[in-house]
Design a protein around this motif. Structure first.
Motif, PDB file in Angstrom:
ATOM      1  N   ASP A  61       0.850  -1.187   0.000  1.00  0.00           N
ATOM      2  CA  ASP A  61       0.000   0.000   0.000  1.00  0.00           C
ATOM      3  C   ASP A  61       0.884   1.235   0.000  1.00  0.00           C
ATOM      4  O   ASP A  61       2.014   1.212   0.508  1.00  0.00           O
ATOM      5  CB  ASP A  61      -0.901   0.015   1.238  1.00  0.00           C
ATOM      6  CG  ASP A  61      -1.889   1.172   1.215  1.00  0.00           C
ATOM      7  OD1 ASP A  61      -2.904   1.060   0.513  1.00  0.00           O
ATOM      8  OD2 ASP A  61      -1.642   2.190   1.887  1.00  0.00           O
ATOM      9  N   ILE A  62       0.333   2.313  -0.571  1.00  0.00           N
ATOM     10  CA  ILE A  62       1.045   3.582  -0.568  1.00  0.00           C
ATOM     11  C   ILE A  62       0.125   4.664  -0.033  1.00  0.00           C
ATOM     12  O   ILE A  62      -1.075   4.693  -0.338  1.00  0.00           O
ATOM     13  CB  ILE A  62       1.558   3.944  -1.980  1.00  0.00           C
ATOM     14  CG1 ILE A  62       2.534   5.130  -1.907  1.00  0.00           C
ATOM     15  CG2 ILE A  62       0.417   4.217  -2.950  1.00  0.00           C
ATOM     16  CD1 ILE A  62       3.394   5.282  -3.130  1.00  0.00           C
ATOM     17  N   THR A  63       0.659   5.534   0.814  1.00  0.00           N
ATOM     18  CA  THR A  63      -0.148   6.607   1.383  1.00  0.00           C
ATOM     19  C   THR A  63       0.788   7.715   1.867  1.00  0.00           C
ATOM     20  O   THR A  63       2.008   7.573   1.834  1.00  0.00           O
ATOM     21  CB  THR A  63      -1.030   6.077   2.524  1.00  0.00           C
ATOM     22  OG1 THR A  63      -1.935   7.089   2.947  1.00  0.00           O
ATOM     23  CG2 THR A  63      -0.199   5.623   3.696  1.00  0.00           C
ATOM     24  N   ILE A  64       0.198   8.837   2.282  1.00  0.00           N
ATOM     25  CA  ILE A  64       0.977   9.996   2.706  1.00  0.00           C
ATOM     26  C   ILE A  64       0.736  10.242   4.192  1.00  0.00           C
ATOM     27  O   ILE A  64      -0.416  10.248   4.634  1.00  0.00           O
ATOM     28  CB  ILE A  64       0.590  11.253   1.898  1.00  0.00           C
ATOM     29  CG1 ILE A  64       0.766  10.992   0.392  1.00  0.00           C
ATOM     30  CG2 ILE A  64       1.429  12.461   2.321  1.00  0.00           C
ATOM     31  CD1 ILE A  64       0.222  12.098  -0.481  1.00  0.00           C
ATOM     32  N   HIS A  65       1.808  10.454   4.943  1.00  0.00           N
ATOM     33  CA  HIS A  65       1.700  10.651   6.384  1.00  0.00           C
ATOM     34  C   HIS A  65       2.589  11.806   6.847  1.00  0.00           C
ATOM     35  O   HIS A  65       3.513  12.216   6.143  1.00  0.00           O
ATOM     36  CB  HIS A  65       2.080   9.383   7.143  1.00  0.00           C
ATOM     37  CG  HIS A  65       1.160   8.232   6.897  1.00  0.00           C
ATOM     38  ND1 HIS A  65      -0.026   8.087   7.566  1.00  0.00           N
ATOM     39  CD2 HIS A  65       1.245   7.196   6.031  1.00  0.00           C
ATOM     40  CE1 HIS A  65      -0.639   7.002   7.132  1.00  0.00           C
ATOM     41  NE2 HIS A  65       0.099   6.439   6.200  1.00  0.00           N
ATOM     42  N   ARG A  66       2.297  12.294   8.032  1.00  0.00           N
ATOM     43  CA  ARG A  66       3.061  13.377   8.653  1.00  0.00           C
ATOM     44  C   ARG A  66       4.346  12.803   9.240  1.00  0.00           C
ATOM     45  O   ARG A  66       4.310  11.980  10.151  1.00  0.00           O
ATOM     46  CB  ARG A  66       2.194  14.013   9.737  1.00  0.00           C
ATOM     47  CG  ARG A  66       2.716  15.297  10.323  1.00  0.00           C
ATOM     48  CD  ARG A  66       1.613  15.956  11.136  1.00  0.00           C
ATOM     49  NE  ARG A  66       1.572  15.548  12.520  1.00  0.00           N
ATOM     50  CZ  ARG A  66       0.527  15.758  13.334  1.00  0.00           C
ATOM     51  NH1 ARG A  66      -0.547  16.346  12.876  1.00  0.00           N
ATOM     52  NH2 ARG A  66       0.572  15.384  14.603  1.00  0.00           N
ATOM     53  N   LEU A  67       5.498  13.254   8.707  1.00  0.00           N
ATOM     54  CA  LEU A  67       6.793  12.710   9.107  1.00  0.00           C
ATOM     55  C   LEU A  67       7.672  13.834   9.641  1.00  0.00           C
ATOM     56  O   LEU A  67       8.015  14.762   8.911  1.00  0.00           O
ATOM     57  CB  LEU A  67       7.481  12.048   7.916  1.00  0.00           C
ATOM     58  CG  LEU A  67       6.693  10.928   7.210  1.00  0.00           C
ATOM     59  CD1 LEU A  67       7.324  10.595   5.874  1.00  0.00           C
ATOM     60  CD2 LEU A  67       6.618   9.693   8.093  1.00  0.00           C
ATOM     61  N   CYS A  68       8.049  13.748  10.904  1.00  0.00           N
ATOM     62  CA  CYS A  68       8.859  14.786  11.547  1.00  0.00           C
ATOM     63  C   CYS A  68      10.260  14.246  11.849  1.00  0.00           C
ATOM     64  O   CYS A  68      10.403  13.150  12.411  1.00  0.00           O
ATOM     65  CB  CYS A  68       8.200  15.252  12.845  1.00  0.00           C
ATOM     66  SG  CYS A  68       9.026  16.639  13.658  1.00  0.00           S
ATOM     67  N   ILE A  69      11.274  15.003  11.458  1.00  0.00           N
ATOM     68  CA  ILE A  69      12.651  14.598  11.757  1.00  0.00           C
ATOM     69  C   ILE A  69      12.896  14.737  13.267  1.00  0.00           C
ATOM     70  O   ILE A  69      12.731  15.810  13.831  1.00  0.00           O
ATOM     71  CB  ILE A  69      13.668  15.455  10.981  1.00  0.00           C
ATOM     72  CG1 ILE A  69      13.488  15.263   9.479  1.00  0.00           C
ATOM     73  CG2 ILE A  69      15.094  15.094  11.402  1.00  0.00           C
ATOM     74  CD1 ILE A  69      14.426  16.099   8.632  1.00  0.00           C
TER      75      ILE A  69
END
Length: 493
Positions: free
Chosen positions: A168-176
């Motif tokens: 599956d592919i999706t977009i998420h909030r990614l914080c360094i």
């Protein structure tokens, strides 16, 4: 939009080239910009639109050629911040995009894995290198000065079910969070979260790739949700249908997973089992980042962690980013929402629903405007049934406005005109209390209403702005003579 066929889009760079060939759709600057708050601050004025703080506007996409501290990386934003621009990128009339996406779901083209070295791996950085540091390698923007940290907002997160191996592919909030760690916020119900839970129960990490800077068709397709794309449905196949050819994947260099071969940048890593981190541990602001409703989300106390193993990229890569409340979110989330609603309604009541607009004011998620055609007395009441089906088609939908077939669902003035002249609050509102919706709506909390028992629940509401069948003759719009305006103004468009 036949002129777009002259420059077919297959990756981010070809998408940019297309927009550069169109008047008013793309701008760039050689003035150095700070990725910390300044970059987003600039684009808020240039073309963010959406639910951003005013003043803002619908404007061109924008490239920042010089980013402070990152001499080799450019940053682009706003490629899809207007519906018209998405139409150019997908070679489709803007008002027909929902239908295009709907049809693409039913003509899916599965992705393929290539054997040759992909463009996304022209340069490779391994995290085991002591000098490796995400914070100095990639210019992830900090959208506001209150943000929890730098965020990747346009990462196509790709992972596979550890049991069935469906992807599956999706977009998420990614914080360094550190030199080699990202926090990841997964809203409930997302497929990758289901994969993560399975891996975590087995005590194993979940391999995950994050492809940044890809064909916009992939970014749109990645935003489909159940029930239109149930668990096990790979949304990359929708992008394949949109382009008429499979999306190409490539094996990652450091994990057992695949990434999008033409991506500008790929972050490879593993979602660690039973490891959590406070999202704002480095800033202590209590805030995360601006989200689609126009408010800054609260920093989460415990988020899963991605341990980064490698970063690969094209030579002189372009990092793509988006502002959470911008019109770009409306395009990515809203057009798949429209497609899902159209699909279910066409099956339930063929020919009655003419179009759907997942409206900008709801960030493409909270508000849908449905254009319904009543053709006979027995259709009275079916428009409200259509609204109920829309709620089932997209669970995060909060409000539905129903309008007649003579109202333009993409013209807010026309929608509000219908509400002022075809709506009475005591008979044309229907509510459904205690229903789960989207947790980022700040009004969905117990302190706002006694009907809400926990955050993320809401009262879903139907606003029926259609004319009762027996009164149709009293609500005919004024008819004007059809004329050829170009006879008077040859350059009129």
């Amino acid at each position: 939009m036949s002129e777009t066929k002259k420059q077919p889009v297959h990756d981010l760079r070809s998408a940019i080239a297309l927009l550069q060939s169109l008047k008013g759709e793309f701008v760039s600057t050689d003035t150095e910009v700070d990725p910390h708050a300044e970059l987003s601050g600039v684009y808020r004025y240039v073309g963010a639109g959406g639910t951003c703080e005013r003043p803002t506007r619908k404007g061109p996409a924008m490239m920042f050629n010089k980013v402070k501290g990152f001499p080799d990386v450019r940053v682009v934003t706003g490629l899809m911040s207007t519906r018209e621009r998405v139409g150019h990128l997908l070679d489709c009339a803007p008002e027909k995009l929902g239908f295009l996406l709907k049809d693409s779901v039913h003509h899916a083209v599965a992705p393929v894995v290539i054997s040759e070295k992909p463009l996304c791996q022209e340069v490779v950085h391994y995290a085991e290198d002591p000098e490796f540091d995400l914070r100095t390698l990639l210019p992830a923007p900090t959208n506001t000065e209150e943000d929890a940290g730098p965020y990747f907002t346009m990462g196509m997160c790709y992972a596979s079910d550890p049991e069935t191996h469906e992807s599956d592919i999706t977009i998420h909030r990614l914080c360094i969070q550190s030199r080699d760690e990202l926090s990841m916020w997964l809203t409930p119900g997302r497929h990758i979260d289901a994969f993560r839970e399975k891996a975590e129960k087995a005590g194993k990490p979940l391999p995950i790739s994050i492809s940044i800077g890809v064909d916009p068709a992939i970014e749109i397709a990645a935003c489909f949700e159940p029930p239109t794309t149930p668990l096990g449905f790979n949304e990359l196949s929708i992008a394949g249908a949109l382009r008429g050819k499979p999306v190409e994947l490539a094996p990652c260099v450091s994990i057992n997973e695949k990434a999008i071969a033409h991506a500008e940048i790929v972050i490879e890593g593993e979602l660690l089992p039973n490891v959590r981190v406070r999202e704002d541990q480095n800033t202590n602001t209590g805030k995360a980042m601006p989200e689609f409703p126009g408010y800054t989300g609260e920093a989460k106390a415990e988020l899963p962690v991605i341990k980064v193993k490698a970063v690969t990229h094209r030579k002189h890569p372009i990092l793509q980013t988006t502002l959470g409340p911008s019109g770009e979110h409306v395009s990515m989330a809203g057009i798949p929402t429209e497609a899902s609603i159209l699909d279910m309604l066409e099956r339930a009541m063929p020919g009655r629903v003419l179009n759907v607009n997942a409206h900008t004011s709801g960030g493409g998620k909270l508000l849908a405007v449905i254009q319904f055609k009543k053709s006979a007395p027995v259709d009275e009441g079916r428009q409200r049934q259509a609204a109920l089906i829309a709620f089932a088609a997209f669970s995060e939908l909060k409000h539905v406005i129903l309008v007649d077939d003579d109202v333009d669902v993409f013209d807010t003035d026309d929608i509000l005109w219908a509400m002022q002249t075809r709506f009475q609050g005591d008979v044309d509102i229907a509510t459904i209390a205690g229903v789960r919706c989207h947790p980022l709506d700040p009004s969905q909390q117990p302190g706002y209403s006694a009907s809400i028992t926990q955050q993320g629940m809401t009262t879903k509401t139907i606003f029926d702005c259609t004319v009762p069948w027996h009164m149709k003759a009293h609500f005919e719009r004024s008819k004007f003579k059809e004329v050829d305006v170009k006879r008077f103004l040859p350059d009129f468009e």
